[in-house]
Design an enzyme around this catalytic site. Structure first.
Site, PDB file in Angstrom:
ATOM      1  N   LYS A   1       6.632  -7.335  -0.526  1.00 39.00           N
ATOM      2  CA  LYS A   1       6.217  -6.285   0.409  1.00 39.00           C
ATOM      3  C   LYS A   1       4.853  -6.602   1.035  1.00 39.00           C
ATOM      4  CE  LYS A   1       3.746  -3.066  -2.496  1.00 39.00           C
ATOM      5  NZ  LYS A   1       2.929  -1.973  -2.111  1.00 39.00           N
TER       6      LYS A   1
ATOM      7  N   LYS B   1      -1.918  -4.733   0.827  1.00 44.10           N
ATOM      8  CA  LYS B   1      -3.316  -4.893   1.216  1.00 44.10           C
ATOM      9  C   LYS B   1      -4.089  -5.761   0.230  1.00 44.10           C
ATOM     10  CE  LYS B   1      -3.963  -0.039   0.534  1.00 44.10           C
ATOM     11  NZ  LYS B   1      -3.838   0.385  -0.864  1.00 44.10           N
TER      12      LYS B   1
ATOM     13  N   LYS C   1       1.469  -7.067 -10.606  1.00 44.25           N
ATOM     14  CA  LYS C   1       0.009  -7.220 -10.532  1.00 44.25           C
ATOM     15  C   LYS C   1      -0.537  -8.039 -11.680  1.00 44.25           C
ATOM     16  CE  LYS C   1      -1.180  -3.790  -7.257  1.00 44.25           C
ATOM     17  NZ  LYS C   1      -2.011  -2.726  -6.784  1.00 44.25           N
TER      18      LYS C   1
HETATM   19  P1  ATP Z   1      -1.569  -2.780  -3.033  1.00 39.61           P
HETATM   20  O1  ATP Z   1      -0.637  -3.772  -2.450  1.00 39.61           O
HETATM   21  O2  ATP Z   1      -3.005  -3.157  -2.997  1.00 39.61           O
HETATM   22  O3  ATP Z   1      -1.106  -2.233  -4.328  1.00 39.61           O
HETATM   23  P2  ATP Z   1      -0.408  -1.146  -1.086  1.00 39.61           P
HETATM   24  O4  ATP Z   1      -0.609  -1.840   0.189  1.00 39.61           O
HETATM   25  O5  ATP Z   1       0.906  -1.218  -1.780  1.00 39.61           O
HETATM   26  O6  ATP Z   1      -1.550  -1.569  -2.070  1.00 39.61           O
HETATM   27  P3  ATP Z   1      -0.799   1.596  -1.754  1.00 39.61           P
HETATM   28  O7  ATP Z   1      -2.080   2.295  -1.678  1.00 39.61           O
HETATM   29  O8  ATP Z   1      -0.346   1.185  -3.098  1.00 39.61           O
HETATM   30  O9  ATP Z   1      -0.800   0.341  -0.809  1.00 39.61           O
HETATM   31  O10 ATP Z   1       0.338   2.432  -1.071  1.00 39.61           O
HETATM   32  C1  ATP Z   1       0.136   3.556  -0.246  1.00 39.61           C
HETATM   33  C2  ATP Z   1       1.448   4.028   0.312  1.00 39.61           C
HETATM   34  O11 ATP Z   1       1.947   3.069   1.250  1.00 39.61           O
HETATM   35  C3  ATP Z   1       2.554   4.210  -0.735  1.00 39.61           C
HETATM   36  O12 ATP Z   1       3.311   5.350  -0.408  1.00 39.61           O
HETATM   37  C4  ATP Z   1       3.376   2.988  -0.591  1.00 39.61           C
HETATM   38  O13 ATP Z   1       4.710   3.193  -0.992  1.00 39.61           O
HETATM   39  C5  ATP Z   1       3.261   2.702   0.889  1.00 39.61           C
HETATM   40  N1  ATP Z   1       3.428   1.280   1.146  1.00 39.61           N
HETATM   41  C6  ATP Z   1       2.587   0.302   0.727  1.00 39.61           C
HETATM   42  N2  ATP Z   1       3.030  -0.891   1.126  1.00 39.61           N
HETATM   43  C7  ATP Z   1       4.173  -0.660   1.814  1.00 39.61           C
HETATM   44  C8  ATP Z   1       5.107  -1.500   2.476  1.00 39.61           C
HETATM   45  N3  ATP Z   1       4.939  -2.796   2.522  1.00 39.61           N
HETATM   46  N4  ATP Z   1       6.159  -0.922   3.100  1.00 39.61           N
HETATM   47  C9  ATP Z   1       6.340   0.416   3.061  1.00 39.61           C
HETATM   48  N5  ATP Z   1       5.512   1.260   2.444  1.00 39.61           N
HETATM   49  C10 ATP Z   1       4.433   0.744   1.823  1.00 39.61           C
END
Ligand code: ATP
Ligand code: LTN
Length: 327
Positions: free
Chosen positions: A195, A198, A112
């Site tokens: 990955k 969002k 980040k």
């Molecule tokens: P950001 O990318 O904005 O940090 P994020 O999309 O990673 O956000 P989080 O709120 O950080 O979302 O994650 C919520 C849950 O979703 C966590 O348990 C995380 O491990 C899971 N998660 C997020 N992205 C993925 C992904 N690409 N594949 C599998 N699990 C995911």
């Protein structure tokens, strides 16, 4: 006594298929077997800038996704992190035993800050894993169902809990991360080496749970694929592997069977069907979300906060006594 699980998602953007497949899908299964607490972690969301009105809307939206996905408020407790101030208080105390290099090592922090530049990164972003540790150990959590990208944070949580226990006497349960093959990272559609996220810059990175049919078709059509034309599930073809994973996890058809189904059929056939699979999953989910009113959801969240508050209060009092605070 049932074991306790705790997890949360940040209301920091549009929830996507990665969030569902990596986290929420597992929660729904686990809630029958475990005493389950699911949180909307708005204090984590503000570690990067958020528009206040949007944050409010998204906090409710995340709770709606939990409920529409099958989290049952009769079985599980749902609440908003910032409504329980003990999370922030315990975070502060844990800050005094966490070491700077431990936090500097966290991949999410490195990613980040790389994306946004260290100069514009908030101290809260650096401290993010300590707040997450506080969330977890405040409730004597045994298991933390998360996507694989969060395992490192749960490892740090264990380290901090163990360190506190050693220094001040047995206080915290040492939690474990719970991941399954569905918590395998779902990768970005525009770049299979990162990955699905969002906070990605391009909307072609993710399929949001709120995407309509036209958007889903457009994004899948545009998704990068590997060279060649055969549908094979292998590490040498990471983009295709990712699309097959999504197909498989949403349809319960194994990757091997998917390979067989598309022998000599080519990418466009496969992509069309994948879009159908995604839309068939999203349509009923979106309907359920639309059927939930804000009032109903806020009621559920308030009841959840009421339930967890005494647990958090009791644990924090124990911590304060142990470290020498007068309460
Ligand atoms: P950001 O990318 O904005 O940090 P994020 O999309 O990673 O956000 P989080 O709120 O950080 O979302 O994650 C919520 C849950 O979703 C966590 O348990 C995380 O491990 C899971 N998660 C997020 N992205 C993925 C992904 N690409 N594949 C599998 N699990 C995911
Ligand atoms: N950092 C997590 C969100 C999160 C969390 C938690 C997950 C905050 N607190 C406690 C599990 C338990 C993420 O998914 N990005």
């Amino acid at each position: 006594m049932k074991k306790r699980i705790f997890s949360g998602i940040q209301p920091s953007g549009n929830l996507h298929l990665g969030n569902y497949l990596g986290a929420i899908k597992n929660w729904v299964k686990l809630q029958d077997e475990y005493e389950s607490i699911f949180c909307v972690v708005d204090m984590h969301a503000i570690t990067v800038p958020q528009d206040p009105a949007e944050l409010r809307r998204r906090t409710i939206e995340v709770a709606k996704v939990y409920l529409a996905s099958g989290i049952d408020p009769k079985k599980s407790t749902l609440f908003i992190q910032s409504q329980i101030s003990e999370h922030a208080e315990l975070c502060w105390i844990l800050n005094t035993i966490a070491k700077i290099p431990e936090l500097e090592k966290m991949t999410q922090f490195k990613d980040k800050t790389q994306k946004n530049g260290k100069e514009s990164s908030a101290v809260g972003l650096f401290d993010y894993p300590v707040l997450m540790a506080a969330d977890i150990i405040l409730y004597d959590t045994e298991l933390v169902p998360v996507g694989k990208d969060q395992k490192q944070h749960v490892e740090l949580t264990r380290t901090l809990a163990e360190r506190f226990n050693k220094k001040f006497g047995e206080t915290f349960v040492i939690p474990k991360a719970y991941t399954t093959e569905t918590s395998e990272n779902i990768m970005g559609l525009d770049d299979p080496s990162k990955k699905m996220s969002k906070s990605a810059k391009s909307e072609y990175n993710y399929i949001a749970l709120s995407d309509d049919e036209e958007t889903v078709r457009r994004k899948i059509k545009k998704a990068v694929t590997d060279s060649g034309s055969e549908i094979v599930y292998s590490d040498e073809k990471p983009a295709l592997k990712n699309l097959i994973n999504i197909y498989s996890l949403l349809s319960e058809i194994s990757p091997k069977e998917i390979e067989k189904k598309y022998v000599s059929k080519g990418y466009s056939n496969f992509k069309n069907d994948l879009a159908d699979v995604v839309i068939n999953f999203l349509t009923p989910l979106q309907q359920k979300i639309a059927d939930l009113t804000d009032e109903k959801v806020l009621q559920i969240l308030e009841a959840g906060a009421k339930k967890v508050r005494p647990i958090a209060k009791k644990k924090l009092e124990e911590v304060k006594k142990k470290i020498g605070f007068i309460i």
